[in-house]
Design an enzyme around this catalytic site. Sequence first.
Site, mmCIF file in Angstrom:
data_model
loop_
_atom_site.group_PDB
_atom_site.id
_atom_site.type_symbol
_atom_site.label_atom_id
_atom_site.label_comp_id
_atom_site.label_asym_id
_atom_site.label_seq_id
_atom_site.Cartn_x
_atom_site.Cartn_y
_atom_site.Cartn_z
ATOM 1 N N GLY A 195 0.875 -1.171 0.000
ATOM 2 C CA GLY A 195 0.000 0.000 0.000
ATOM 3 C C GLY A 195 0.905 1.213 0.000
ATOM 4 C CD GLU A 196 1.769 4.645 -2.012
ATOM 5 O OE1 GLU A 196 2.783 5.228 -1.566
ATOM 6 O OE2 GLU A 196 1.814 3.922 -3.020
ATOM 7 C CB SER A 197 5.160 3.260 3.675
ATOM 8 O OG SER A 197 5.788 4.172 2.803
ATOM 9 C CB CYS B 178 5.681 -3.658 -0.807
ATOM 10 S SG CYS B 178 6.002 -2.297 -1.939
ATOM 11 N NE ARG C 75 8.041 5.726 0.831
ATOM 12 C CZ ARG C 75 7.327 6.843 0.687
ATOM 13 N NH1 ARG C 75 7.744 7.971 1.200
ATOM 14 N NH2 ARG C 75 6.200 6.818 0.025
ATOM 15 C CB ILE D 63 3.851 -2.686 -7.074
ATOM 16 C CG1 ILE D 63 3.247 -4.025 -7.515
ATOM 17 C CG2 ILE D 63 3.000 -1.502 -7.506
ATOM 18 C CD1 ILE D 63 2.788 -4.097 -8.939
ATOM 19 N NE ARG D 64 4.550 4.261 -6.410
ATOM 20 C CZ ARG D 64 5.039 5.507 -6.503
ATOM 21 N NH1 ARG D 64 5.253 6.029 -7.682
ATOM 22 N NH2 ARG D 64 5.280 6.208 -5.430
ATOM 23 C CG HIS E 14 3.415 -6.649 -3.694
ATOM 24 N ND1 HIS E 14 2.897 -6.060 -2.566
ATOM 25 C CD2 HIS E 14 4.024 -5.662 -4.382
ATOM 26 C CE1 HIS E 14 3.165 -4.768 -2.574
ATOM 27 N NE2 HIS E 14 3.853 -4.500 -3.659
ATOM 28 C CD GLU F 296 0.963 -8.849 -1.196
ATOM 29 O OE1 GLU F 296 1.993 -9.536 -1.012
ATOM 30 O OE2 GLU F 296 0.987 -7.605 -1.295
#
Lengths: 305, 197
Positions: free
Chosen positions: B54-56, B86, B112, B140-141, B176, B178
């Site tokens: 997600g976004e940390s 991530c 990051r 992903i990023r 990821h 998952e």
Amino acid sequence: MGDKEAGTDLESLKRGTELVKRGFASMQKGGVIMDVVNAEQARIAEDTGAVAVMALESVPADIRKRGGVARMAPVETNEEILDEVSIPAMGKVRIGHEAEARILESIGMDMIDESEVLTPADEWNHIDKRDFETPFVCGARDLGEALRRIDEGAAMIRTKGEAGTGDVAEAVRHQKAIKGAIRELEGMNTEERRNYAREIEAPLPLVEEAAELGRLPVVNFAAGGIATPADAALMMRLGCDGIFVGSGIFGAEDPESMGRAIVEAVNSYDDPDELKEISKNVGGGMKGRSKDSLSEEEQLQYRGN
Amino acid sequence: MSLLAGVVGVQGDVSEHRVAFERAGDALGFEVETVAVRDSGTVPDCDVIALPGGESTTISRLLRREGIDDEIREHVEAGKPTLATCAGLIVLDHPDDERVKSLGVLDVRVERNAFGGQRESFEADIAVEGLDEPFHAVFIRAPVVESVGEDVEVLAEFDGKVVAVRQDNVIGTAFHPELTHDHRLHELLLGGLDKDD
């Protein structure tokens, strides 16, 4: 892990696949994506807890006031916003305008919104989104529209709502239409589903997939008219995976408080006591106008097919 | 007796981790119940937790607001199994980035968006310590682990960069697990638990 193995690893590397594009959309779930028009707003959005920002030349409410042709924001605006934040930055292009989308991809924007908020460039065709490495999000009013966009390669669907109004009614209508249609599908046999797919002009395999999953096969956000923490909570209760807020943040009296509150409301959407606390001291919401005060021509949601 | 797997659920790809835990449980013959953790009071009941992608920036802010951050710290410090993917890895690392309020329970420094933006996101097969066959990893990023402390074992590298680590019962990945149907890392985590406890 010697050099030989590392070499093999690099050879297997693939970019821009469906998995990588839909994976990006999944990381946005439970989050708020905020419209911003410059680096300063982008910084505020990131600080209030946005999962991503959407770069625009002006927010939908101002696009409405100004009239004329609305286009992709200038390259400089997109770049300035992308450079400012550590969260993803997205940009909008006109429906069917592949060249604008290629420019945003070249800038390195993290996602492209093929958006009805801008003036459509093609009355009949949307962009062939499978041909891009950058993931796309598209608006939809009903299941047929959502599945057509997914068929074209959209990695995320959002309700169209009626942007720039601060009136959440259309977003509610679109989300309920999508969910309702999927519920109907779940009770149908193969034959009925085939007929239904024809009726809503969507590919049968995607219709089957939505029926099996009991939801859209990609991430499903709410957008269009969301102006308060309660609006955001309402859309989450309707089964949305997250929220786009356009004019609702920087059109509010106190954008920072409103931004923070909407982010918190998305996490606490099913906790009324917490929502009550979150909704205090956020200042006035954007002024807005009821979508009923707009003629059909003034409504943006009828753009695209 | 079944195991309770909590997926920190304030933001990110939460349902994907819940499915992965359920499948890993099936593969091991464990009964696994999963729960999305969106406020305080749940983590102490969990046998195992995962921090999703997600976004940390967003996740760390909401964890603090909800008072879940201290519960995660206690869970990790008690040596209970934890999977951080991530953004989850960034949330556990040593605070280095002013935009993320990280917990500092994992002795690593993470950079990051180390590969770039979404345009540079990719999938690739990588070798992971402890797994026989390569793992199909989705980045992903993604971040990378820049440096690791003494008690941290490197589980995987990609292109010379550290992308998976283990410290006691915490597994952290830049990718990821998952997002694919390969739930071996979730199994690895559950496998350490005695299901009859």
